[in-house]
Design a protein around this motif. Structure first.
Motif, PDB file in Angstrom:
ATOM      1  N   MET A 469       0.814  -1.221   0.000  1.00  0.00           N
ATOM      2  CA  MET A 469       0.000   0.000   0.000  1.00  0.00           C
ATOM      3  C   MET A 469       0.848   1.272   0.000  1.00  0.00           C
ATOM      4  N   ASP A 470       1.987   1.192  -0.683  1.00  0.00           N
ATOM      5  CA  ASP A 470       2.870   2.354  -0.821  1.00  0.00           C
ATOM      6  C   ASP A 470       2.750   2.877  -2.255  1.00  0.00           C
ATOM      7  N   ALA A 471       2.427   4.142  -2.411  1.00  0.00           N
ATOM      8  CA  ALA A 471       2.311   4.719  -3.750  1.00  0.00           C
ATOM      9  C   ALA A 471       3.650   4.613  -4.473  1.00  0.00           C
ATOM     10  N   PRO A 472       3.674   4.002  -5.660  1.00  0.00           N
ATOM     11  CA  PRO A 472       4.956   3.857  -6.373  1.00  0.00           C
ATOM     12  C   PRO A 472       5.575   5.186  -6.798  1.00  0.00           C
ATOM     13  N   ILE A 473       4.724   6.210  -6.997  1.00  0.00           N
ATOM     14  CA  ILE A 473       5.234   7.508  -7.429  1.00  0.00           C
ATOM     15  C   ILE A 473       4.577   8.590  -6.575  1.00  0.00           C
ATOM     16  N   SER A 474       5.394   9.501  -6.014  1.00  0.00           N
ATOM     17  CA  SER A 474       4.907  10.508  -5.079  1.00  0.00           C
ATOM     18  C   SER A 474       5.447  11.878  -5.446  1.00  0.00           C
ATOM     19  N   TRP A 475       4.649  12.894  -5.172  1.00  0.00           N
ATOM     20  CA  TRP A 475       5.081  14.288  -5.330  1.00  0.00           C
ATOM     21  C   TRP A 475       5.054  14.953  -3.956  1.00  0.00           C
ATOM     22  N   ILE A 476       6.177  15.503  -3.538  1.00  0.00           N
ATOM     23  CA  ILE A 476       6.233  16.280  -2.297  1.00  0.00           C
ATOM     24  C   ILE A 476       6.261  17.746  -2.692  1.00  0.00           C
ATOM     25  N   ASP A 477       5.184  18.433  -2.379  1.00  0.00           N
ATOM     26  CA  ASP A 477       5.005  19.817  -2.818  1.00  0.00           C
ATOM     27  C   ASP A 477       5.569  20.777  -1.766  1.00  0.00           C
ATOM     28  N   THR A 478       6.471  21.654  -2.190  1.00  0.00           N
ATOM     29  CA  THR A 478       7.056  22.637  -1.270  1.00  0.00           C
ATOM     30  C   THR A 478       6.360  23.990  -1.363  1.00  0.00           C
ATOM     31  N   SER A 479       5.246  24.078  -2.090  1.00  0.00           N
ATOM     32  CA  SER A 479       4.516  25.341  -2.196  1.00  0.00           C
ATOM     33  C   SER A 479       4.112  25.822  -0.810  1.00  0.00           C
ATOM     34  N   GLY A 480       4.308  27.098  -0.575  1.00  0.00           N
ATOM     35  CA  GLY A 480       3.942  27.682   0.714  1.00  0.00           C
ATOM     36  C   GLY A 480       5.001  27.540   1.792  1.00  0.00           C
ATOM     37  N   LEU A 481       6.109  26.835   1.497  1.00  0.00           N
ATOM     38  CA  LEU A 481       7.174  26.640   2.493  1.00  0.00           C
ATOM     39  C   LEU A 481       8.289  27.671   2.381  1.00  0.00           C
ATOM     40  N   ASP A 482       8.166  28.569   1.427  1.00  0.00           N
ATOM     41  CA  ASP A 482       9.164  29.621   1.210  1.00  0.00           C
ATOM     42  C   ASP A 482      10.543  29.031   0.915  1.00  0.00           C
ATOM     43  N   TYR A 483      10.540  27.904   0.172  1.00  0.00           N
ATOM     44  CA  TYR A 483      11.803  27.331  -0.289  1.00  0.00           C
ATOM     45  C   TYR A 483      12.115  27.965  -1.642  1.00  0.00           C
ATOM     46  N   LYS A 484      12.991  28.920  -1.693  1.00  0.00           N
ATOM     47  CA  LYS A 484      13.269  29.622  -2.939  1.00  0.00           C
ATOM     48  C   LYS A 484      14.650  29.247  -3.468  1.00  0.00           C
TER      49      LYS A 484
END
Length: 639
Positions: A469-484
């Motif tokens: 039950m582990d997603a084979p492909i994942s997106w970790i979104d940094t929007s809103g974290l002020d990672y520039k």
């Protein structure tokens, strides 16, 4: 100079255009080299892989090719990727007390280089005396005039060819005439899948040209090795080339494993007994006549060094002796070369090295070009001049050639011969359609976007994974974290330190979820990819400092996309870096690089990036939508 891309009315016109665009690239790179040499600090050169500093000189000696070579080692920054490889020209410099650089007035040529050691062919004993023992000594890549000259000469020779096989190949490959095939009874190869078997048979039946289109994980190398092996049942010898030394090494090693006798022109990118065993230099040294040749060369050097101190009559006698020795040495060299080439089924080299003096005047029934989609068209013609027919293998949806002049690239210099042939001679193309690397969810987006949905996953990899039950492909979104992102200079590119630190945090979290002992016991390996060199180097430095990751370092590889070409790992983490208010994504818009990055993963793919920036591009918007949709069935543990 502005160039507009348009229809080419003749093969000669096409080649003239290629020469013009190549001239633009040549002038741009030469000017850029001069500017960097004058303006760039030594440590920036080191970080970009253009220089080693400081270096220590080691022993000097004559190698089997009768070149005077010098060993050089570096101890600092050995994890930085560098561009030193066989046949590349280099220059030496020393750093003065005020930090300025003084360059020695000679150039040398790389004979071999690995992470820490380099062997350089020097122009003479005086040059060695100049640099041996020098303090604050460095070595840097020099502008590669020789490779450009070989490409210009090839384009000119092909354009001017008349009434011969080269002219026929030129007119067919650059024109609209269909490729011709013989009617042969198909060879049955049950250990290959149907598309691989079809590709081998197309190669065997081709009169002029065949193309093996191998998307990621589809067994292109396996297919190409089989096609070479079967061709050798019909021809005594073939020429096998690729753009890079690494690619030549890979195909050569697989051929040797298949029992094929390979003669490798040029030194391999890594040194071990297996790789060295089929190099020209090692074979030359192992020949029974070599000890006599070595003794003659040694005596000739001694006579030359003594001649200045002798009387006129003694010098005349020495000259007579030298003449006889030289004649005998030439006889031995010709004899050894004949034996080496006559006993080789495959002659292997880079495309540029196919212009080596050892191959002057040699012709081959078939030329195989591996990784053809990464080679400039002009480089391909260097080798095609030596062949009666051509087989190109690669994938024009993966990494393109490296071009530094934006104007030349925009005008079409980056459009490779393989891409041109795939578009104009579809009858010559076989697509390998079954991949053995990725689970189906990882493969599916790439297949639909780049390959018209024609790829399928082999049953044994279709649904494999690491955790239930582990997603084979994942997106970790940094929007809103002020990672520039931050700009760190020209081709070195961009860096996003918070994103890199988040990646390593998520990596360690995933290792804990799998179970650290299971990771070690099963040797589950991880690839960490970023398109930007600065981000890769920062990730590497963080990995080195991390005590938590220390026990897993042997299972971690951090590289640029280019550095990961041809490789695969169980788990891939990708740091996309770009995060800005204007939605600029730079060369992330070259989607072929992203295709390479995403298709390295066997069982788990994690992409980290700021969706707000990246989703303004339709490719990344679709990718994020695909990941969200496909993950609706999983409890995505990387959230």
């Amino acid at each position: 100079m502005k160039v507009q891309q348009g229809d080419i009315v003749s093969p000669q016109g096409h080649l003239q255009r290629q020469a013009m665009l190549l001239r633009m690239e040549y002038l741009f790179e030469k000017e850029e080299f001069q500017r960097q040499t004058e303006a760039m600090g030594v440590m920036r050169k080191v970080k970009r892989g253009m220089a080693w500093f400081p270096v220590q000189t080691g022993r000097s000696y004559y190698n089997s090719l009768n070149q005077l070579v010098l060993e050089i080692t570096r101890s600092a920054d050995t994890d930085i990727e560098h561009g030193f490889e066989f046949s590349r020209p280099v220059c030496f410099f020393r750093q003065n007390s005020d930090g300025t650089l003084s360059y020695y007035n000679f150039t040398a040529t790389v004979s071999y280089a690995d992470e820490q050691r380099m062997v350089v062919a020097m122009p003479g004993a005086g040059a060695i005396a100049d640099v041996q023992g020098a303090e604050m000594l460095g070595v840097q890549l020099y502008f590669d005039e020789t490779s450009y000259q070989a490409m210009f000469e090839a384009l000119n020779a092909v354009s001017n060819a008349k009434g011969n096989r080269l002219a026929s190949l030129r007119d067919l490959m650059l024109g609209r005439q269909k490729a011709q095939f013989r009617d042969l009874y198909p060879v049955r190869l049950p250990w290959l899948n149907p598309s691989q078997e079809s590709a081998v048979n197309k190669v065997l039946s081709a009169r002029d040209v065949a193309i093996v289109h191998g998307p990621p994980g589809t067994g292109k190398t396996t297919t190409l090795v089989e096609a070479i092996f079967e061709t050798l049942h019909r021809e005594p010898q073939v020429l096998v080339c690729a753009q890079s030394n690494t690619a030549v090494d890979w195909i050569s090693e697989k051929l040797v494993d298949r029992g094929v006798s390979v003669l490798r022109i040029g030194n391999p990118s890594r040194v071990d007994d297996k790789m060295l065993s089929f190099t020209y230099e090692r074979r030359f040294e192992a020949h029974p006549s070599y000890p006599e040749l070595w003794a003659i060369r040694k005596e000739m050097r001694q006579l030359r060094s003594q001649a200045r101190k002798r009387s006129y009559s003694e010098r005349e006698s020495m000259r007579s002796r030298l003449s006889r020795l030289k004649g005998r040495a030439e006889e031995l060299e010709i004899s050894i070369n004949a034996d080496l080439f006559n006993s080789a089924h495959v002659v292997a080299s880079t495309l540029v090295s196919s212009n080596h003096r050892l191959l002057y005047g040699r012709k081959f029934g078939t030329l195989f070009i591996d990784e053809a989609a990464q080679a400039l068209e002009a480089a391909c013609w260097i080798a095609i001049r030596k062949a009666d027919r051509v087989v190109l293998a690669g994938d024009h949806q993966q990494l393109p050639p490296t071009i530094k002049c934006f104007e030349a690239e925009k005008a079409g210099l980056g459009r490779t011969l393989m891409q041109h042939l795939a578009e104009t001679h579809a009858e010559a193309v076989t697509l390998l359609d079954t991949q053995y690397r990725m689970s189906k969810p990882i493969m599916k987006f790439s297949s639909e976007w780049f390959y018209g949905g024609m790829l399928k996953a082999a049953p044994e990899v279709e649904w494999r994974g690491i955790l239930d039950m582990d997603a084979p492909i994942s997106w970790i979104d940094t929007s809103g974290l002020d990672y520039k992102e931050q700009f760190v200079g020209e081709s070195f590119g961009r860096i996003n330190k918070p994103e890199a630190e988040l990646l390593l945090s998520k990596l360690m979290e995933y290792i804990r979820l799998i179970g650290p002992q299971r990771v070690l016991d099963e040797r589950i390996d991880f690839g960490i990819i970023s398109p930007y060199k600065a981000q890769v180097q920062y990730l590497r430095s963080c990995i080195k400092r991390s005590q938590e990751l220390k026990r897993f370092r042997h299972l971690l590889t951090a590289h640029t996309v280019d550095g990961f070409q041809g490789q695969e790992r169980d788990v891939i983490f990708i740091s996309l870096v770009r995060a800005n208010d204007s939605g600029q994504i730079g060369f992330l818009s070259d989607l072929r690089r992203m295709n390479v990055a995403m298709t390295r993963a066997r069982m788990k793919l994690v992409i980290i990036g700021e969706a707000e920036t990246l989703s303004r591009h339709p490719f990344y918007r679709k990718l994020i939508e695909y990941i969200v949709d496909s993950n609706s069935r999983y409890n995505d543990i990387t959230k």
